[in-house]
Design a protein around this motif. Structure first.
Motif, PDB file in Angstrom:
ATOM      1  N   GLU A   1     -12.549  24.718  12.232  1.00  0.00           N
ATOM      2  CA  GLU A   1     -10.927  25.305  11.802  1.00  0.00           C
ATOM      3  C   GLU A   1      -9.696  24.353  13.056  1.00  0.00           C
ATOM      4  O   GLU A   1     -10.483  24.016  13.927  1.00  0.00           O
ATOM      5  N   GLY A   2      -9.039  24.015  12.910  1.00  0.00           N
ATOM      6  CA  GLY A   2      -8.271  23.358  13.519  1.00  0.00           C
ATOM      7  C   GLY A   2      -7.631  21.716  13.860  1.00  0.00           C
ATOM      8  O   GLY A   2      -8.981  21.051  13.095  1.00  0.00           O
ATOM      9  N   SER A   3      -7.199  21.508  14.340  1.00  0.00           N
ATOM     10  CA  SER A   3      -7.011  19.506  14.297  1.00  0.00           C
ATOM     11  C   SER A   3      -6.426  19.612  16.105  1.00  0.00           C
ATOM     12  O   SER A   3      -6.504  18.282  16.599  1.00  0.00           O
ATOM     13  N   ARG A   4      -6.791  20.930  17.796  1.00  0.00           N
ATOM     14  CA  ARG A   4      -6.568  20.672  18.446  1.00  0.00           C
ATOM     15  C   ARG A   4      -7.923  21.023  18.966  1.00  0.00           C
ATOM     16  O   ARG A   4      -8.596  22.139  18.795  1.00  0.00           O
ATOM     17  N   ILE A   5      -7.668  20.918  20.040  1.00  0.00           N
ATOM     18  CA  ILE A   5      -9.400  20.565  21.227  1.00  0.00           C
ATOM     19  C   ILE A   5      -8.464  21.049  22.863  1.00  0.00           C
ATOM     20  O   ILE A   5      -7.487  20.798  23.657  1.00  0.00           O
ATOM     21  N   ARG A   6      -8.567  22.357  23.350  1.00  0.00           N
ATOM     22  CA  ARG A   6      -7.839  22.741  24.691  1.00  0.00           C
ATOM     23  C   ARG A   6      -9.114  23.752  25.306  1.00  0.00           C
ATOM     24  O   ARG A   6      -9.759  24.259  25.105  1.00  0.00           O
ATOM     25  N   ILE A   7      -9.314  22.492  26.406  1.00  0.00           N
ATOM     26  CA  ILE A   7     -10.197  23.185  27.811  1.00  0.00           C
ATOM     27  C   ILE A   7      -9.844  23.985  29.061  1.00  0.00           C
ATOM     28  O   ILE A   7      -9.144  22.844  29.293  1.00  0.00           O
ATOM     29  N   GLU A   8      -9.638  25.119  29.168  1.00  0.00           N
ATOM     30  CA  GLU A   8      -9.749  25.372  29.864  1.00  0.00           C
ATOM     31  C   GLU A   8     -10.568  26.334  31.004  1.00  0.00           C
ATOM     32  O   GLU A   8     -11.533  26.187  31.010  1.00  0.00           O
ATOM     33  N   TYR A   9      -9.959  24.964  32.243  1.00  0.00           N
ATOM     34  CA  TYR A   9     -11.380  25.289  33.441  1.00  0.00           C
ATOM     35  C   TYR A   9     -11.027  26.335  34.331  1.00  0.00           C
ATOM     36  O   TYR A   9     -10.490  26.750  34.314  1.00  0.00           O
ATOM     37  N   GLU A  10     -12.305  26.281  35.436  1.00  0.00           N
ATOM     38  CA  GLU A  10     -12.317  27.785  35.997  1.00  0.00           C
ATOM     39  C   GLU A  10     -11.531  27.278  36.895  1.00  0.00           C
ATOM     40  O   GLU A  10     -10.747  28.798  37.591  1.00  0.00           O
TER      41      GLU A  10
ATOM     42  N   SER B   1     -20.967  19.713  18.477  1.00  0.00           N
ATOM     43  CA  SER B   1     -20.452  20.388  18.364  1.00  0.00           C
ATOM     44  C   SER B   1     -19.585  20.737  16.961  1.00  0.00           C
ATOM     45  O   SER B   1     -18.385  19.645  16.762  1.00  0.00           O
TER      46      SER B   1
ATOM     47  N   GLU C   1      -5.730  19.191  26.666  1.00  0.00           N
ATOM     48  CA  GLU C   1      -5.797  19.750  25.102  1.00  0.00           C
ATOM     49  C   GLU C   1      -5.949  18.060  24.410  1.00  0.00           C
ATOM     50  O   GLU C   1      -5.219  16.985  24.969  1.00  0.00           O
TER      51      GLU C   1
ATOM     52  N   MET D   1     -16.877  20.761  14.141  1.00  0.00           N
ATOM     53  CA  MET D   1     -15.420  21.841  14.802  1.00  0.00           C
ATOM     54  C   MET D   1     -14.976  22.576  13.018  1.00  0.00           C
ATOM     55  O   MET D   1     -15.003  21.908  12.099  1.00  0.00           O
TER      56      MET D   1
END
Lengths: 532, 197
Positions: free
Chosen positions: B42-51, B38, B57, B40
């Motif tokens: 905006e921004g320069s970081r990615i965070r995935i929050e799991y279930e 996908s 991050e 991106m």
């Protein structure tokens, strides 16, 4: 070079487009603007009502002189009568008490007055004075004074040889019929606000920024392209708040610019309403193609007008206009087009407006419908449903894109910026059984949001720094837990000045759909309901 | 001043970039291409929050390859450009794959989802791997077989491992048990999409 551009702009403009810069000139001189005309023939010759620094009320009638001069024939034909109405009828406005001293009247033109016109005004003024009515004297402001006042406003912050000037020219030379290029406009306004100036010069820069916006959007104003004007001025307001919050600038230094920008936004909204409220087809240009996009256009109008209805209710307590807007939205609800994620704030504004005026369960019913459509659209590969960063035109264009690679790149799948927030709004309604049916579908969609490094970055169109957050929902979700979360409404991440102007937020989300997240939706819902 | 042809050159550039992109996919064995992508904005970081409440991050990383154009050579034969793009695509594919594999290794090591293998891969190593990964199933009940990315020597030994499992009733039984368990887990994951008190 900028002086020449201002002169060209002011002298070529119609009264509609030099009205805005003229307001800023007045504000710069200590006037308080009370009213801007809607140019609909109801103002009895008074385009602007303001209070001068000494506290006296003033009425201004604006006349464009595209051919350079107001001639005697034009004066006699229609202007003399309007001027007479302005001087001889009292001001009627909620901010003008009946006991206030009689107003001062001004005729303002961006051209010159033919000698015979000046003589006619002088004769009329002498007559009034001799009759013992000196308050009926008509004062004049002509081209030279206008240009001089405008150049004092602070546009000199734009050095003529920089990219800013090119950006400004590009916007200035636009045809004015299109939607506004928000990316380009944000670059211009952000770059202007980023000029390194001494703290003492900041109020001057603020005044310049407002004039810059008026100049950059003048082609849209001339064309009465209300939606483009609304979007541009909403972006201006956002950047103004960004700047003032960043440097903790005292409100008295930006109050005028903020209030005039608001007047422009909401007057344009009223003009839009006057133009479309009785419209049935909403078609533009070639109907052959337009039938495929007109529902999206209508959806946009429903969203914008709903945002206006909410604004009126939250700020002025107005109910009548809000109810009329809701009737308009309800009449067209079966035609609404969810063109992509960026359309969702329009549906939310409509939902919020319905919640204000409709006590039945109709507003609530919009939410599960929206949840089902979003979760289905982001899941199915064959449905074009672009993400929140793609605006209306780009999203509609994608539906007709023949290059599958381009479609694949823009047609973000599996995630939504809004589904979590809408879920929370629906959970607040307490309809557990219906939510139980929806959860299996919702939980397959990832919840997206953008987290700014600094909360003030929220105001900016795009940010290089920040974190794109993807939250994977729990397959098994506790109702108690999600219900508790749905009532959280601290509005974390929303900057303070925007929080102080909650009534602007629905429109802000329509213009900046990528700033939508669960936190702002919950916060907004609470702000609306606490006013009811 | 010599005349320029901006429109034609824009299309040429697009064509060459598409060629490069296609070749990168080809040289990465389709593996990079199968990863969902996908843009991106905006921004320069990615965070995935799991279930389960955990989160990952990371900063964006750039993959860059450079090449020098030998203009006289190119003027003699313009197809040289495709040889150059081929070379760049190979390097880009390797760098991209390494970046992704490093990320996977980092994550698997952190959560202890690794199996130490000494020397050649054995049927038991393979079955242990199959037990550790999460396998999804199609609506007809057939598994979506995971992609195996490995060193060439390991890849060569996989058919031999399969054959041993097929011919050994004990190993075959264990394989079937693992797949049944994986199917159960998949069914549970699907059925677990529900709202509870």
């Amino acid at each position: 070079m900028i002086e020449r551009l201002i002169e060209n702009w002011l002298t070529k403009a119609s009264e509609k487009s030099f009205q805005i810069p003229f307001c800023y000139m007045l504000a710069n001189e200590g006037y308080t603007i009370l009213h801007l005309t809607r140019h609909c023939g109801m103002e009895l010759g008074k385009d602007i009502i303001a209070k001068d620094p000494e506290g006296r009320f003033c009425a201004f009638q604006l006349k464009g002189a595209p051919r350079g001069k107001i001639k005697l024939s034009q004066w006699k034909k229609d202007l003399a009568h309007q001027a007479h109405q302005m001087v001889s009828t009292p001001l009627i406005h909620p901010s003008v008490p009946p006991s206030a001293p009689y107003h001062k009247s001004f005729l303002v033109t961006n051209g010159e007055l033919e000698e015979e016109v000046s003589a006619s005004i002088d004769a009329e003024n002498r007559k009034w004075t001799e009759m013992g009515r000196p308050e009926f004297v008509l004062h004049t402001i002509v081209k030279g004074e206008l240009v001089e006042r405008a150049t004092k406003l602070g546009l000199n912050f734009i050095p003529p040889d920089l990219d800013d000037f090119r950006l400004l020219l590009e916007l200035f030379l636009e045809d004015g019929t299109d939607i506004i290029n928000k990316h380009q406009f944000s670059r211009l306004i952000e770059s202007f606000f980023e000029k390194a100036v001494k703290p003492g010069q900041r109020p001057h820069l603020i005044r310049g920024s407002a004039l810059l916006t008026a100049l950059a959007t003048s082609s849209f104003t001339n064309r009465e392209n209300h939606v483009a004007v609304i979007e541009a001025w909403m972006m201006f307001v956002s950047y103004l708040l960004w700047y003032c919050e960043k440097y903790s600038i005292d409100r008295r230094h930006w109050k005028n610019e903020f209030e005039i920008a608001n007047q422009i936004i909401w007057t344009s909204m009223e003009n839009l309403w006057n133009e479309i409220s009785d419209e049935e087809n909403f078609l533009v240009g070639n109907h052959f193609q337009d039938v495929f996009v007109r529902n999206a256009r209508l959806t946009w109008y429903v969203g914008l007008l709903s945002a206006w209805g909410i604004y009126l209710r939250l700020t002025e307590g107005d109910e009548q206009q809000g109810r009329e807007i809701l009737r308009f939205c309800n009449k067209h609800q079966d035609k609404l087009d969810l063109w992509g994620e960026s359309a969702i704030p329009n549906f939310l504004a409509y939902y919020w407006l319905s919640g204000i005026y409709d006590a039945t369960d109709q507003p609530t019913k919009m939410l599960p419908k929206l949840l089902r459509t979003i979760s289905s659209n982001v899941s199915k590969q064959d449905i074009v449903f672009p993400g929140v960063y793609h605006g209306i035109d780009e999203s509609l264009a994608l539906r007709w894109e023949s290059d599958t690679e381009i479609v694949l790149k823009k047609n973000d799948k599996g995630a939504s910026h809004y589904i979590e927030g809408i879920t929370h709004l629906f959970v607040r309604e307490g309809l557990k059984q219906e939510m139980t049916g929806l959860w299996p579908q919702i939980s397959k969609v990832y919840f997206k949001s953008f987290q700014c490094n600094d909360s003030l970055d929220f105001y900016r169109w795009r940010n290089r720094k920040g974190t794109e957050v993807t939250k994977i929902p729990r397959p098994t979700q506790s109702w108690q837990e999600i219900r508790a979360l749905s009532f959280e409404d601290a509005g974390s991440g929303i900057p303070n000045l925007l929080k102080n102007h909650a009534a602007l937020v629905p429109l802000f989300l329509i213009v900046y759909p990528h700033r939508g997240n669960a936190s702002i939706l919950r916060w907004m819902q609470t702000r609306i309901y606490e006013h009811l | 001043m010599l005349s320029d042809f901006p429109l034609a050159k824009k299309n040429i550039l697009q064509f060459l970039l598409k060629y490069l992109e296609k070749k990168v996919l080809e040289y990465s064995g389709g593996f990079v291409g199968r990863i969902p992508k996908s843009v991106m904005h905006e921004g320069s970081r990615i965070r995935i929050e799991y279930e389960d409440g955990t989160a990952d991050e990371s900063e964006l990383a750039s993959v860059r390859v450079t090449a020098e154009i030998d203009t006289p050579k190119l003027l003699k034969n313009k197809d040289e450009i495709f040889l150059l793009l081929d070379e760049m695509a190979r390097e880009q594919a390797a760098k991209q794959a390494n970046l992704v594999l490093d990320k996977i290794s980092e994550a698997t090591e952190r959560i202890g989802n690794t199996i130490p293998i000494q020397g050649e891969i054995t049927p038991n190593d393979f079955l242990a791997m199959l037990e550790k990964v999460e396998i999804d199933f199609k609506s007809d009940g057939s598994p979506i077989v995971p992609v195996i990315i490995a060193d060439t020597s390991i890849l060569k030994s996989i058919p031999r491992v399969f054959k041993i499992i097929e011919n050994d009733p004990t190993l075959l039984h264990r394989f079937q048990e693992i797949m049944t368990k994986q199917k159960q887990n998949w069914d549970d994951r699907t059925a677990n999409r529900k709202l509870v008190d």
